[in-house]
Design a protein around this motif. Structure first.
Motif, PDB file in Angstrom:
ATOM      1  N   PRO A  14       0.716  -1.229   0.065  1.00 53.45           N
ATOM      2  CA  PRO A  14       0.051  -0.144   0.175  1.00 53.45           C
ATOM      3  C   PRO A  14       1.022   1.441   0.040  1.00 53.45           C
ATOM      4  N   GLY A  15       0.556   2.123  -0.812  1.00 55.35           N
ATOM      5  CA  GLY A  15       1.253   3.506  -1.025  1.00 55.35           C
ATOM      6  C   GLY A  15       2.334   3.564  -2.048  1.00 55.35           C
ATOM      7  N   GLY A  66      -6.491  11.472  -9.454  1.00 53.60           N
ATOM      8  CA  GLY A  66      -5.587  12.097  -8.811  1.00 53.60           C
ATOM      9  C   GLY A  66      -4.498  11.033  -8.433  1.00 53.60           C
ATOM     10  N   ARG A  67      -4.821   9.807  -8.620  1.00 61.55           N
ATOM     11  CA  ARG A  67      -3.747   8.767  -8.321  1.00 61.55           C
ATOM     12  C   ARG A  67      -3.012   8.071  -9.477  1.00 61.55           C
ATOM     13  N   PHE A  68      -4.025   7.849 -10.523  1.00 61.91           N
ATOM     14  CA  PHE A  68      -3.628   7.372 -11.876  1.00 61.91           C
ATOM     15  C   PHE A  68      -3.441   8.129 -12.794  1.00 61.91           C
ATOM     16  N   THR A  69      -2.455   7.887 -13.820  1.00 61.90           N
ATOM     17  CA  THR A  69      -2.518   8.730 -15.023  1.00 61.90           C
ATOM     18  C   THR A  69      -2.361   7.734 -16.318  1.00 61.90           C
ATOM     19  N   ILE A  70      -3.216   7.991 -17.192  1.00 62.65           N
ATOM     20  CA  ILE A  70      -3.274   7.237 -18.531  1.00 62.65           C
ATOM     21  C   ILE A  70      -2.634   7.944 -19.162  1.00 62.65           C
ATOM     22  N   SER A  71      -1.720   7.480 -20.438  1.00 61.36           N
ATOM     23  CA  SER A  71      -1.121   8.158 -21.187  1.00 61.36           C
ATOM     24  C   SER A  71      -0.898   7.080 -22.384  1.00 61.36           C
ATOM     25  N   ASN A  77       2.899   2.664 -30.213  1.00 59.24           N
ATOM     26  CA  ASN A  77       1.775   1.587 -30.456  1.00 59.24           C
ATOM     27  C   ASN A  77       1.551   1.111 -28.772  1.00 59.24           C
ATOM     28  N   THR A  78       1.676   1.869 -27.815  1.00 59.02           N
ATOM     29  CA  THR A  78       1.697   1.489 -26.592  1.00 59.02           C
ATOM     30  C   THR A  78       1.012   2.457 -25.594  1.00 59.02           C
ATOM     31  N   LEU A  79       0.189   1.858 -24.824  1.00 53.31           N
ATOM     32  CA  LEU A  79      -0.813   2.637 -23.726  1.00 53.31           C
ATOM     33  C   LEU A  79      -0.293   2.503 -22.397  1.00 53.31           C
ATOM     34  N   TYR A  80      -0.233   3.374 -21.521  1.00 54.97           N
ATOM     35  CA  TYR A  80       0.059   3.333 -20.217  1.00 54.97           C
ATOM     36  C   TYR A  80      -0.859   3.521 -19.135  1.00 54.97           C
ATOM     37  N   LEU A  81      -0.549   2.883 -17.854  1.00 59.95           N
ATOM     38  CA  LEU A  81      -1.342   3.364 -16.867  1.00 59.95           C
ATOM     39  C   LEU A  81      -0.394   3.654 -15.691  1.00 59.95           C
ATOM     40  N   GLN A  82      -0.109   4.764 -15.329  1.00 60.84           N
ATOM     41  CA  GLN A  82       0.798   5.043 -14.076  1.00 60.84           C
ATOM     42  C   GLN A  82      -0.061   5.044 -12.915  1.00 60.84           C
ATOM     43  N   MET A  83       0.266   4.199 -11.981  1.00 58.84           N
ATOM     44  CA  MET A  83      -0.618   4.007 -10.653  1.00 58.84           C
ATOM     45  C   MET A  83       0.307   4.345  -9.520  1.00 58.84           C
ATOM     46  N   ASN A  84      -0.029   5.391  -8.900  1.00 56.08           N
ATOM     47  CA  ASN A  84       0.581   5.984  -7.514  1.00 56.08           C
ATOM     48  C   ASN A  84      -0.299   5.799  -6.497  1.00 56.08           C
ATOM     49  N   SER A  85       0.099   5.753  -5.209  1.00 60.12           N
ATOM     50  CA  SER A  85      -0.565   5.721  -3.958  1.00 60.12           C
ATOM     51  C   SER A  85      -1.512   4.518  -4.014  1.00 60.12           C
ATOM     52  N   LEU A  86      -1.125   3.480  -4.263  1.00 61.42           N
ATOM     53  CA  LEU A  86      -1.817   2.427  -4.483  1.00 61.42           C
ATOM     54  C   LEU A  86      -2.676   1.687  -2.958  1.00 61.42           C
ATOM     55  N   SER A 123      -0.903  -5.188  -1.176  1.00 62.40           N
ATOM     56  CA  SER A 123      -0.949  -6.036   0.018  1.00 62.40           C
ATOM     57  C   SER A 123       0.333  -5.821   0.816  1.00 62.40           C
ATOM     58  N   SER A 124       0.129  -5.730   2.122  1.00 65.42           N
ATOM     59  CA  SER A 124       1.388  -5.669   3.032  1.00 65.42           C
ATOM     60  C   SER A 124       1.618  -6.807   3.317  1.00 65.42           C
TER      61      SER A 124
END
Length: 124
Positions: A14-15, A66-71, A77-86, A123-124
């Motif tokens: 987490p985080g 506010g936590r995830f960013t799609i680009s 030919n690539t899609l991304y999903l940056q996931m922060n503060s999970l 998960s921790s």
């Protein structure tokens, strides 16, 4: 034949952060909007984020805003999903999908092509 291959999933505390990638082939990638969806065990598939053909317009589920960013990188030919503060509630199989038009959509049934999914476990 359209192929979408997700990668980048895994186990994170987490985080923490992860970046998912979706490599597309078999279609003119830059013509079409793309989306990320997820499905947790025992739950229905839900919208996460979407991006239009150029990357100039995006939309997010309230739970990830506010936590995830799609680009996207149309040259690769690539899609991304940056996931922060999970959070533990982000645990799910994440799927990328390609739309029928260049305009983004939050509705899964409007996406005809899907990847096989990548597991994200927080998960921790």
């Amino acid at each position: 034949q359209v192929q979408l291959v997700e990668s980048g999933g895994g186990l994170v505390q987490p985080g923490g952060s992860l970046r998912l990638s979706c490599a597309a082939s078999g279609r003119t990638f830059w013509n079409y909007a793309m989306g990320w969806f997820r499905q947790a065990p025992g739950k229905e598939r839900e919208f996460v984020a979407a991006i239009n053909w150029s990357g100039g317009s995006t939309n997010y589920a309230i739970s990830v805003k506010g936590r995830f960013t799609i680009s996207r990188d149309n040259a690769k030919n690539t899609l991304y999903l940056q996931m922060n503060s999970l959070k533990p509630e982000d645990t799910a199989v994440y799927y990328c999908a390609t739309h029928t038009t260049g305009t983004l959509s939050t509705t899964g049934r409007t996406y005809p092509y899907w990847g096989q999914g990548t597991q994200v476990t927080v998960s921790s």
